[in-house]
Scaffold this motif. Structure first.
Motif, PDB file in Angstrom:
ATOM      1  N   TYR A  83      27.096   4.532  29.855  1.00 26.16           N
ATOM      2  CA  TYR A  83      28.534   5.219  29.480  1.00 26.16           C
ATOM      3  C   TYR A  83      29.537   4.400  30.466  1.00 26.16           C
ATOM      4  O   TYR A  83      30.838   4.608  29.736  1.00 26.16           O
ATOM      5  N   ASN A  84      29.512   3.567  31.332  1.00 26.02           N
ATOM      6  CA  ASN A  84      30.463   2.765  31.856  1.00 26.02           C
ATOM      7  C   ASN A  84      30.023   1.439  32.018  1.00 26.02           C
ATOM      8  O   ASN A  84      30.691   0.936  33.211  1.00 26.02           O
ATOM      9  N   HIS A  85      28.806   1.260  31.833  1.00 29.60           N
ATOM     10  CA  HIS A  85      28.039  -0.184  32.236  1.00 29.60           C
ATOM     11  C   HIS A  85      27.742  -0.174  33.738  1.00 29.60           C
ATOM     12  O   HIS A  85      27.709  -1.309  34.382  1.00 29.60           O
ATOM     13  N   GLY A  86      27.526   0.898  34.502  1.00 27.99           N
ATOM     14  CA  GLY A  86      27.266   0.949  35.791  1.00 27.99           C
ATOM     15  C   GLY A  86      25.949   0.828  36.044  1.00 27.99           C
ATOM     16  O   GLY A  86      24.952   0.420  35.157  1.00 27.99           O
ATOM     17  N   GLN A  87      25.472   0.723  37.232  1.00 26.68           N
ATOM     18  CA  GLN A  87      23.910   0.252  37.824  1.00 26.68           C
ATOM     19  C   GLN A  87      23.106   1.794  37.248  1.00 26.68           C
ATOM     20  O   GLN A  87      23.565   2.796  37.100  1.00 26.68           O
ATOM     21  N   CYS A  88      21.804   1.610  36.750  1.00 31.39           N
ATOM     22  CA  CYS A  88      20.879   2.551  36.260  1.00 31.39           C
ATOM     23  C   CYS A  88      21.315   3.063  35.090  1.00 31.39           C
ATOM     24  O   CYS A  88      21.078   4.322  34.999  1.00 31.39           O
ATOM     25  N   GLN A  89      22.115   2.355  34.167  1.00 33.31           N
ATOM     26  CA  GLN A  89      22.489   2.879  32.795  1.00 33.31           C
ATOM     27  C   GLN A  89      21.948   1.969  31.719  1.00 33.31           C
ATOM     28  O   GLN A  89      21.928   0.986  31.884  1.00 33.31           O
ATOM     29  N   TYR A  90      21.341   2.638  30.735  1.00 36.15           N
ATOM     30  CA  TYR A  90      20.616   1.946  29.742  1.00 36.15           C
ATOM     31  C   TYR A  90      21.206   2.373  28.433  1.00 36.15           C
ATOM     32  O   TYR A  90      21.211   3.270  28.186  1.00 36.15           O
ATOM     33  N   THR A  91      21.142   1.456  27.355  1.00 36.29           N
ATOM     34  CA  THR A  91      21.389   1.626  26.069  1.00 36.29           C
ATOM     35  C   THR A  91      19.986   2.088  25.224  1.00 36.29           C
ATOM     36  O   THR A  91      18.953   2.128  26.007  1.00 36.29           O
ATOM     37  N   GLU A  92      19.970   2.763  24.341  1.00 34.01           N
ATOM     38  CA  GLU A  92      18.557   3.002  23.664  1.00 34.01           C
ATOM     39  C   GLU A  92      17.696   1.897  23.480  1.00 34.01           C
ATOM     40  O   GLU A  92      16.452   1.988  23.855  1.00 34.01           O
ATOM     41  N   ASN A  93      18.048   0.636  23.237  1.00 38.12           N
ATOM     42  CA  ASN A  93      17.323  -0.462  23.028  1.00 38.12           C
ATOM     43  C   ASN A  93      16.561  -0.734  24.318  1.00 38.12           C
ATOM     44  O   ASN A  93      15.588  -0.773  24.377  1.00 38.12           O
ATOM     45  N   GLN A  94      17.617  -0.966  25.376  1.00 40.93           N
ATOM     46  CA  GLN A  94      16.975  -1.072  26.619  1.00 40.93           C
ATOM     47  C   GLN A  94      16.058  -0.234  27.119  1.00 40.93           C
ATOM     48  O   GLN A  94      14.876  -0.501  27.683  1.00 40.93           O
ATOM     49  N   MET A  95      16.291   1.007  26.873  1.00 37.58           N
ATOM     50  CA  MET A  95      15.233   1.957  27.299  1.00 37.58           C
ATOM     51  C   MET A  95      13.928   1.901  26.503  1.00 37.58           C
ATOM     52  O   MET A  95      12.859   2.209  27.342  1.00 37.58           O
ATOM     53  N   LYS A  96      14.095   1.707  25.303  1.00 36.26           N
ATOM     54  CA  LYS A  96      12.979   1.548  24.587  1.00 36.26           C
ATOM     55  C   LYS A  96      11.890   0.557  25.019  1.00 36.26           C
ATOM     56  O   LYS A  96      10.643   0.713  25.023  1.00 36.26           O
ATOM     57  N   PHE A  97      12.756  -0.685  25.522  1.00 37.51           N
ATOM     58  CA  PHE A  97      11.644  -1.629  25.946  1.00 37.51           C
ATOM     59  C   PHE A  97      11.333  -1.383  27.316  1.00 37.51           C
ATOM     60  O   PHE A  97      10.134  -1.820  27.672  1.00 37.51           O
ATOM     61  N   LYS A  98      11.971  -0.646  28.230  1.00 41.01           N
ATOM     62  CA  LYS A  98      11.503  -0.314  29.507  1.00 41.01           C
ATOM     63  C   LYS A  98      10.088   0.588  29.256  1.00 41.01           C
ATOM     64  O   LYS A  98       9.121   0.455  29.792  1.00 41.01           O
ATOM     65  N   LEU A  99      10.262   1.680  28.089  1.00 45.07           N
ATOM     66  CA  LEU A  99       9.040   2.344  28.232  1.00 45.07           C
ATOM     67  C   LEU A  99       7.719   1.638  27.172  1.00 45.07           C
ATOM     68  O   LEU A  99       6.704   1.946  27.496  1.00 45.07           O
ATOM     69  N   LEU A 100       8.084   0.632  26.362  1.00 46.33           N
ATOM     70  CA  LEU A 100       7.042  -0.213  25.822  1.00 46.33           C
ATOM     71  C   LEU A 100       6.295  -0.813  27.082  1.00 46.33           C
ATOM     72  O   LEU A 100       5.199  -0.848  26.631  1.00 46.33           O
ATOM     73  N   LYS A 101       6.904  -1.206  28.137  1.00 47.63           N
ATOM     74  CA  LYS A 101       6.035  -1.528  29.120  1.00 47.63           C
ATOM     75  C   LYS A 101       5.118  -0.913  29.691  1.00 47.63           C
ATOM     76  O   LYS A 101       4.080  -1.297  30.492  1.00 47.63           O
ATOM     77  N   LEU A 102       5.090   0.575  29.450  1.00 50.02           N
ATOM     78  CA  LEU A 102       4.361   1.741  30.214  1.00 50.02           C
ATOM     79  C   LEU A 102       3.125   1.679  29.233  1.00 50.02           C
ATOM     80  O   LEU A 102       2.075   2.153  29.673  1.00 50.02           O
ATOM     81  N   VAL A 103       3.281   1.007  27.967  1.00 50.76           N
ATOM     82  CA  VAL A 103       2.230   1.573  26.938  1.00 50.76           C
ATOM     83  C   VAL A 103       0.756   1.165  27.358  1.00 50.76           C
ATOM     84  O   VAL A 103       0.009   1.999  27.290  1.00 50.76           O
ATOM     85  N   PRO A 104       0.569   0.029  27.917  1.00 52.87           N
ATOM     86  CA  PRO A 104      -0.858  -0.239  28.184  1.00 52.87           C
ATOM     87  C   PRO A 104      -1.741   0.553  29.478  1.00 52.87           C
ATOM     88  O   PRO A 104      -2.749   0.949  29.054  1.00 52.87           O
ATOM     89  N   GLN A 105      -0.911   1.063  30.365  1.00 51.45           N
ATOM     90  CA  GLN A 105      -1.291   1.990  31.102  1.00 51.45           C
ATOM     91  C   GLN A 105      -1.554   3.466  30.552  1.00 51.45           C
ATOM     92  O   GLN A 105      -2.519   4.047  31.037  1.00 51.45           O
ATOM     93  N   LEU A 106      -0.672   3.621  29.694  1.00 55.76           N
ATOM     94  CA  LEU A 106      -0.949   5.061  28.948  1.00 55.76           C
ATOM     95  C   LEU A 106      -2.103   5.085  28.207  1.00 55.76           C
ATOM     96  O   LEU A 106      -3.052   5.975  28.240  1.00 55.76           O
ATOM     97  N   ILE A 107      -2.425   4.031  27.681  1.00 59.54           N
ATOM     98  CA  ILE A 107      -3.561   3.805  26.755  1.00 59.54           C
ATOM     99  C   ILE A 107      -4.670   3.834  27.704  1.00 59.54           C
ATOM    100  O   ILE A 107      -5.762   4.534  27.292  1.00 59.54           O
ATOM    101  N   MET A 108      -4.719   3.107  28.762  1.00 62.41           N
ATOM    102  CA  MET A 108      -5.809   3.307  29.702  1.00 62.41           C
ATOM    103  C   MET A 108      -5.969   4.628  30.275  1.00 62.41           C
ATOM    104  O   MET A 108      -7.273   5.019  30.236  1.00 62.41           O
ATOM    105  N   ASN A 109      -4.867   5.334  30.388  1.00 60.34           N
ATOM    106  CA  ASN A 109      -5.436   6.713  30.837  1.00 60.34           C
ATOM    107  C   ASN A 109      -5.888   7.563  29.645  1.00 60.34           C
ATOM    108  O   ASN A 109      -7.064   8.356  29.962  1.00 60.34           O
ATOM    109  N   LYS A 110      -5.733   7.402  28.464  1.00 56.44           N
ATOM    110  CA  LYS A 110      -6.088   8.070  27.431  1.00 56.44           C
ATOM    111  C   LYS A 110      -7.808   7.589  27.254  1.00 56.44           C
ATOM    112  O   LYS A 110      -8.595   8.786  27.284  1.00 56.44           O
ATOM    113  N   ILE A 111      -7.969   6.518  27.354  1.00 54.42           N
ATOM    114  CA  ILE A 111      -9.502   6.257  27.451  1.00 54.42           C
ATOM    115  C   ILE A 111     -10.423   6.724  28.655  1.00 54.42           C
ATOM    116  O   ILE A 111     -11.287   7.017  28.517  1.00 54.42           O
TER     117      ILE A 111
END
Length: 240
Positions: free
Chosen positions: A121-149
């Protein structure tokens, strides 16, 4: 299993000499952001229970200790520890806190995924756009798949500061939720999503809602949840 949730303010009910007596049956603590690390340290040292935290968009003095990209090349940072474990942008398996496997019923670790920050909302620290948050979450996917298995489920608790879009959020730029959180919940179906960021000044504002198959809880001040959930039929359902 009882879990203490805290966020956004120093709650006098928690920051008290009676904390050990009041929360004697707590097994774990989750901190959903905008808290001073001194307060988190007080909770850890008082309760001596596994404690996990994420950062919000305020109280960011110690953010640099946990995000190397924020450190200057010539900056010499000493080791910093508040006794709690940083859960931001990671998947955690706590073998000291056990949840039954959904099929075999054998004990399995409590599964937590954490995300720090709010909408940009003002380009401060620890603020993210939708796309930035999307890519942050994508990095969690391999570990989430491992949990499911390994454990028959992706996740037990999704710990964030911000909310999903149209679930407990507000319409100003700072307090809008992330649409990508909605998609994440529908895909990975955590039992709980725990967030902060939305201050409950109005007693009519909801603290707990159901979205898809997840229970969304605002941790503002403090709140206690239990796993496994015995009955959620009376929790209001949000449909987008």
């Amino acid at each position: 299993m009882k879990i203490l949730l805290v966020s956004d303010q120093i709650d006098p009910f928690v920051y008290s000499s009676t904390i050990k007596e009041v929360f004697a049956d707590i097994d774990c603590v989750l901190c959903a952001g905008d808290l001073s690390m001194d307060y988190v340290d007080f909770i850890v040292s008082s309760l001596n229970k596994p404690t996990y935290f994420v950062f919000g968009n305020h109280n960011l003095e110690h953010l640099k200790y946990f995000h190397k990209e924020l450190q200057k090349e010539d900056q010499q940072l000493k080791e910093y520890s508040c006794g709690a474990i940083y859960a931001g942008f990671s998947v955690i398996r706590d073998n000291s806190l056990l949840i039954p496997h959904p099929v075999s019923k054998k004990p399995t670790p409590l599964l937590i995924a954490g995300v720090s920050g709010s909408r940009d909302y003002n380009h401060g620290q620890c603020q993210y756009t939708e796309n930035q948050m999307k890519f942050k979450l994508l990095k969690l996917v391999p570990q989430l798949i491992m949990n499911k298995i390994r454990y028959g489920r992706y996740l037990d608790i999704f710990l964030t500061h911000a909310t999903p879009r149209h679930v407990h959020d507000h319409e100003d730029n700072c307090h809008k939720g992330f649409k990508v959180f909605n998609r994440f919940l529908k895909k990975y179906k955590p039992t709980f999503m725990v967030h902060g960021h939305i201050h409950l000044y109005d007693l009519n504002e909801p603290r707990i809602s159901r979205y898809d198959q997840s229970i969304i809880v605002n941790a503002y001040g403090h709140y206690v949840i239990e796993l496994p959930v015995t009955d959620s039929s009376d929790i209001p359902v949000i449909v987008d």
